[in-house]
Design a protein around this motif. Sequence first.
Motif, PDB file in Angstrom:
ATOM      1  N   LEU A 168      33.037 -27.340 -60.336  1.00 42.70           N
ATOM      2  CA  LEU A 168      33.597 -27.188 -61.682  1.00 42.70           C
ATOM      3  C   LEU A 168      32.604 -27.673 -62.736  1.00 42.70           C
ATOM      4  O   LEU A 168      32.347 -26.986 -63.734  1.00 42.70           O
ATOM      5  N   ILE A 169      32.033 -28.856 -62.509  1.00 45.66           N
ATOM      6  CA  ILE A 169      31.025 -29.382 -63.436  1.00 45.66           C
ATOM      7  C   ILE A 169      29.827 -28.440 -63.514  1.00 45.66           C
ATOM      8  O   ILE A 169      29.327 -28.115 -64.596  1.00 45.66           O
ATOM      9  N   THR A 204      24.746 -22.307 -56.270  1.00 48.92           N
ATOM     10  CA  THR A 204      25.480 -23.551 -56.526  1.00 48.92           C
ATOM     11  C   THR A 204      24.847 -24.710 -55.772  1.00 48.92           C
ATOM     12  O   THR A 204      24.788 -25.846 -56.263  1.00 48.92           O
ATOM     13  N   SER A 240      35.368 -25.745 -49.152  1.00 49.44           N
ATOM     14  CA  SER A 240      35.231 -27.097 -49.694  1.00 49.44           C
ATOM     15  C   SER A 240      35.713 -28.168 -48.736  1.00 49.44           C
ATOM     16  O   SER A 240      35.271 -29.322 -48.817  1.00 49.44           O
ATOM     17  N   GLY A 268      29.626 -25.205 -62.843  1.00 44.95           N
ATOM     18  CA  GLY A 268      29.946 -23.947 -63.504  1.00 44.95           C
ATOM     19  C   GLY A 268      29.966 -24.079 -65.019  1.00 44.95           C
ATOM     20  O   GLY A 268      29.426 -23.237 -65.746  1.00 44.95           O
ATOM     21  N   ALA A 269      30.579 -25.164 -65.508  1.00 42.30           N
ATOM     22  CA  ALA A 269      30.655 -25.382 -66.960  1.00 42.30           C
ATOM     23  C   ALA A 269      29.266 -25.578 -67.564  1.00 42.30           C
ATOM     24  O   ALA A 269      28.940 -25.021 -68.627  1.00 42.30           O
ATOM     25  N   TYR A 300      31.352 -21.713 -59.972  1.00 41.58           N
ATOM     26  CA  TYR A 300      32.615 -22.394 -59.677  1.00 41.58           C
ATOM     27  C   TYR A 300      33.209 -21.917 -58.355  1.00 41.58           C
ATOM     28  O   TYR A 300      33.852 -22.687 -57.636  1.00 41.58           O
ATOM     29  N   ARG A 358      35.086 -29.743 -54.981  1.00 41.06           N
ATOM     30  CA  ARG A 358      35.667 -28.929 -56.045  1.00 41.06           C
ATOM     31  C   ARG A 358      35.286 -29.444 -57.428  1.00 41.06           C
ATOM     32  O   ARG A 358      35.056 -28.666 -58.354  1.00 41.06           O
ATOM     33  N   THR A 359      35.225 -30.753 -57.578  1.00 42.87           N
ATOM     34  CA  THR A 359      34.782 -31.328 -58.851  1.00 42.87           C
ATOM     35  C   THR A 359      33.334 -30.941 -59.133  1.00 42.87           C
ATOM     36  O   THR A 359      32.965 -30.617 -60.270  1.00 42.87           O
TER      37      THR A 359
END
Length: 379
Positions: free
Chosen positions: A47-48, A27, A361, A50-51, A233, A43-44
Motif C-alpha cells: 500500500l505504501i 514491487t 501475502s 503503490g501510493a 499495490y 499488505r502495508t
Amino acid sequence: MDHISFLVVAVIITALAFDFTNGFHDTANAMATSIATGALRPRTAVLISGALNLVGAFLSTEVAKTISGGIVDDSLVTPGMIFAGLIGAIVWNLMTWLVGLPSSSSHALFGGLIGAVWVGAGQHGVHFDKVIEKILLPALASPLVAGMAALLATYLAYRLTARSRDKAVTKGFRFGQIASASLVSLAHGTNDAQKTMGVITLTLISAGALEHDAGPPVWVIGSAGLAIGLGTYLGGWRIIRTMGKGLTDIQSPQGFAAETAATTVILTSAHLGFALSTTQVCSGGILGAGLGRKMAEIRWGTAGRMVVAWCVTLPAAAAVGAVAAGVVVHGGTLGTVLVGVVAASAAAVIVLLSRRNPVHSENVNDGTSVAVRPAAAAV
C-alpha cells in the motif's frame, strides 16, 4: 481529436496495461527486504509502495523524454509499431513473473520497441548510439555501483553497532528500512512510470497529436502514475519472495543499506535522463548487502539465473516485438486485433499456471522457490 484513431486508443490502453504489469513485477524492488525482515507487514508495504509510486511519477519527466525522442526516431515510428513493442514487453514481464524471476521491465520495454521499430521502419529507425549511452552502459554500471555502495554501507552499519544491544539496533534499522523502502518506491515511480509516459507521448507524436520533442501532458503523467501505483499495490508476491529470501538471508541493517544505495542511484540517474532498470539496481544492492555481512550466505545459483535473465530480456522482448510488428504493420486493424487476442490468451494461460503454486501475502516469506508445479502434481 482527429488524430485519436482506434489504434492510438489501443496503444494507450496497452501502454497502461504494461505500466500495471511493471508495477506488480517491480514491487519487490522497493519492499522485498522490508517484508523479509518484518519491518513492514506485506499488505502495508505494498500500500505504501503503490501510493509513493503515484507521487513519484510527478517528480520528473527526463526519462520520458529519453524514450519519446531518444532511442527511436519519432518521425518514423507509427502507433502500430509501439503497440507491437508493448506486446513484447508485457509477455516477457508475465513470463518472468510466473517463475518468480526479477528481470527488467525496463529492458523488456526497450527491447520490444527496438524490435518493433527495426521491423517496421528499418534499422535506421533505432538510435543505437542512444541505446548504448542511455540503456546498455547504465545497465552494466548501475548494479555494480549500487552493490558496492550497499556493501560498504552494510559493513559500516555492523561495525558501528557492534557493541550495541541487538534488539535496539534491529528496531532502529527497521524504522530506517521503512523510510528507505519508501524512498525506493518514490524513486521507482519517478523512473519507471516515466517509461510509460514516454511511450504514450511517442504514440501521440507519431499520430500527429503532439509536436516533435514534446513532453508528456499532465493527463499522461497522472494515468501512468495511477496504473503503476495500482499494479504495485496488487503485489508481485512471487518476485518479492525471490528478492527477499532467494538471494541472501537479509537482516535489517542490510535491508536499510541496500534500499538506501538503490534509491541514491535511481533518483540521480532519473534526473539525468538515464532509463535504468530498477530491478538490476535493487538486486545489485541486495547482493552487495549480503557480501557486506560476515558469514552471510549468498545463493549464487539464483543470482546467476537473474543475470542470465537480464542478458536475455532485451533480445527476447525484441524478438516478440518484431514478430508482432510484422503482423500489425502489414495486417492493419485486423492484425492489431489478432496480436491483441493472442497476447491476451497468453496472459490468461500464464495467470492460470500461476494458480498451481500460488504465492500471496500470507506465504511470501515461507520459502524461496516459486517454480510452477507440473499439471499432474497440482491435482
